[in-house]
Motif scaffolding. Structure first.
Motif, PDB file in Angstrom:
ATOM      1  N   VAL A  59       0.903  -1.255  -0.132  1.00 27.25           N
ATOM      2  CA  VAL A  59       0.062   0.096   0.013  1.00 27.25           C
ATOM      3  C   VAL A  59       0.803   1.129   0.057  1.00 27.25           C
ATOM      4  O   VAL A  59       0.486   2.107  -0.725  1.00 27.25           O
ATOM      5  N   SER A  60       1.868   1.221   0.892  1.00 21.08           N
ATOM      6  CA  SER A  60       2.724   2.489   0.662  1.00 21.08           C
ATOM      7  C   SER A  60       3.309   2.638  -0.531  1.00 21.08           C
ATOM      8  O   SER A  60       3.794   3.830  -0.889  1.00 21.08           O
ATOM      9  N   TYR A  61       3.507   1.553  -1.348  1.00 21.98           N
ATOM     10  CA  TYR A  61       4.420   1.694  -2.514  1.00 21.98           C
ATOM     11  C   TYR A  61       3.206   2.384  -3.376  1.00 21.98           C
ATOM     12  O   TYR A  61       3.802   3.348  -4.092  1.00 21.98           O
ATOM     13  N   LYS A  62       2.033   2.054  -3.383  1.00 25.50           N
ATOM     14  CA  LYS A  62       1.206   2.809  -4.181  1.00 25.50           C
ATOM     15  C   LYS A  62       0.849   4.223  -3.923  1.00 25.50           C
ATOM     16  O   LYS A  62       1.115   5.012  -4.869  1.00 25.50           O
ATOM     17  N   ARG A  63       0.944   4.382  -2.712  1.00 27.88           N
ATOM     18  CA  ARG A  63       1.002   5.932  -2.186  1.00 27.88           C
ATOM     19  C   ARG A  63       2.265   6.597  -2.559  1.00 27.88           C
ATOM     20  O   ARG A  63       2.242   7.747  -3.166  1.00 27.88           O
ATOM     21  N   ALA A  64       3.375   5.849  -2.368  1.00 18.91           N
ATOM     22  CA  ALA A  64       4.787   6.529  -3.082  1.00 18.91           C
ATOM     23  C   ALA A  64       4.503   6.741  -4.411  1.00 18.91           C
ATOM     24  O   ALA A  64       5.093   7.721  -5.120  1.00 18.91           O
ATOM     25  N   GLY A  65       3.988   5.666  -5.379  1.00 21.40           N
ATOM     26  CA  GLY A  65       3.851   6.138  -6.733  1.00 21.40           C
ATOM     27  C   GLY A  65       3.036   7.222  -7.014  1.00 21.40           C
ATOM     28  O   GLY A  65       3.118   7.889  -8.019  1.00 21.40           O
ATOM     29  N   GLU A  66       1.770   7.209  -6.490  1.00 19.98           N
ATOM     30  CA  GLU A  66       1.027   8.243  -6.440  1.00 19.98           C
ATOM     31  C   GLU A  66       1.800   9.544  -6.170  1.00 19.98           C
ATOM     32  O   GLU A  66       1.497  10.511  -6.953  1.00 19.98           O
ATOM     33  N   LYS A  67       2.292   9.747  -5.136  1.00 19.78           N
ATOM     34  CA  LYS A  67       3.151  10.859  -4.654  1.00 19.78           C
ATOM     35  C   LYS A  67       4.261  11.427  -5.829  1.00 19.78           C
ATOM     36  O   LYS A  67       4.274  12.793  -5.908  1.00 19.78           O
ATOM     37  N   GLU A 246      10.303  13.266   1.998  1.00 23.57           N
ATOM     38  CA  GLU A 246       8.818  13.249   2.519  1.00 23.57           C
ATOM     39  C   GLU A 246       8.375  11.811   2.065  1.00 23.57           C
ATOM     40  O   GLU A 246       7.560  11.036   2.815  1.00 23.57           O
ATOM     41  N   MET A 247       8.849  11.075   1.050  1.00 24.65           N
ATOM     42  CA  MET A 247       8.138  10.068   0.688  1.00 24.65           C
ATOM     43  C   MET A 247       9.049   8.894   0.682  1.00 24.65           C
ATOM     44  O   MET A 247       8.601   7.593   0.320  1.00 24.65           O
ATOM     45  N   THR A 248      10.291   8.958   1.044  1.00 24.34           N
ATOM     46  CA  THR A 248      11.257   7.847   1.089  1.00 24.34           C
ATOM     47  C   THR A 248      11.975   7.906   2.225  1.00 24.34           C
ATOM     48  O   THR A 248      11.993   9.005   2.979  1.00 24.34           O
ATOM     49  N   ASP A 249      12.925   6.931   2.542  1.00 26.94           N
ATOM     50  CA  ASP A 249      14.012   6.862   3.765  1.00 26.94           C
ATOM     51  C   ASP A 249      15.312   6.870   3.182  1.00 26.94           C
ATOM     52  O   ASP A 249      16.212   6.217   3.651  1.00 26.94           O
ATOM     53  N   ILE A 250      15.310   7.187   1.815  1.00 29.08           N
ATOM     54  CA  ILE A 250      16.709   7.357   1.364  1.00 29.08           C
ATOM     55  C   ILE A 250      17.865   8.183   2.177  1.00 29.08           C
ATOM     56  O   ILE A 250      17.402   9.316   2.672  1.00 29.08           O
TER      57      ILE A 250
END
Length: 286
Positions: A59-67, A246-250
């Motif tokens: 689910v977080s991947y879908k949200r990350a992709g949307e972002k 905001e959207m990753t842990d890099i």
């Protein structure tokens, strides 16, 4: 030929990967919906990212992709959006919007479900365009016309093709509005910069790309955008960095390297000067 089914990770990696071979040819919609797209534009005119996948975190991947898509729309990154559309199904001008706009099962009827996904997608694109500074009357005019024509389609593939057009058109409207006071030379340079944020972009490269001297390009940037090319490049990289934080842990050092800053310390310094916080502080507050 059978289409490949992509995992959430594969889809996000395709969107996050910086393309080096994005076509410079104009965007061409699928023939089956070209007339409908033209009607939408006529009606509109009349109204005037990088982290590793966790097995339990689709689910977080879908949200990350949307972002990620929202970010490219809001920054008017036409080249990147065009690359996304072309990358998943080359030659078909089609990607699966449902991969990143998850509204759940709203209907047992496949067509009604597709229409729901379409409307949801247009809503997301509209919000992203508004966040990018597109005036309300422009964003909502484009949204109204896409929804008006989209919900009347009875072919799911045409609906998906039309959503690709919407993705491109919202991004293009943001781009055109952001650079509305710029001539073609500056627009070309800005487009090049946006497509090469992961590389070290220099004035010499802009000179080779445009065919004009560095002094002339610098003069145009200051006249039309109010900043030197080097400042514009850095500002775009920092904006990208803020989105990534905001959207990753890099890791901070890795992000500085990905965006081709001279060093981690210089990246942190520039970021704090722009946002008033270090990258780590910014991440912790978002």
């Amino acid at each position: 030929m059978e289409k490949k089914e992509y995992t959430a990770k594969e889809l996000f990696e395709l969107i996050s990967r910086e393309s080096t071979n994005i076509s410079s040819q104009p965007f061409v919609p699928d023939d089956s919906i070209a007339d409908i797209r033209n009607k939408i534009l006529i009606g509109f005119n009349s109204q005037v990212f990088l982290e590793m996948e966790r097995d339990d975190d689709s689910v977080s991947y879908k949200r990350a992709g949307e972002k990620a898509i929202n970010y490219y729309i809001s920054t008017g990154n036409v080249g990147k959006i065009k690359g996304i559309i072309e990358s998943l199904f080359p030659g078909e001008n089609h990607y699966n919007p449902a991969s990143f706009v998850d509204v759940g099962q709203l209907s047992d009827n496949p067509l009604q479900q597709a229409i729901s996904m379409f409307v949801c997608g247009i809503t997301v694109y509209t919000r992203a365009a508004l966040d990018g500074g597109l005036p309300d009357h422009i964003a909502y005019a484009l949204s109204d016309n896409y929804i008006w024509h989209g919900i009347r389609l009875t072919n799911i593939m045409q609906l998906n093709h039309l959503q690709n057009c919407a993705l491109y058109d919202f991004t293009n409207q943001v781009y055109q509005y952001k650079y509305r006071n710029c001539g073609q030379t500056v627009k070309r340079c800005c487009d090049y910069i946006l497509r090469h944020l992961h590389e070290k972009v220099t004035l010499e490269e802009l000179t080779k790309m445009s065919g004009y001297s560095g002094g002339y390009i610098s003069k145009l940037f200051e006249e039309e955008l109010g900043v030197r090319p080097s400042v514009f490049i850095r500002e775009q990289k920092l904006e990208y960095a803020a989105n990534a934080l905001e959207m990753t842990d890099i890791p901070i050092g890795a992000l500085a390297e990905v965006l081709a800053f001279p060093s981690t310390s210089s990246f942190i310094g520039y970021f704090k000067a722009k946002y008033g916080k270090t990258p780590l502080e910014y991440r912790n507050n978002h």
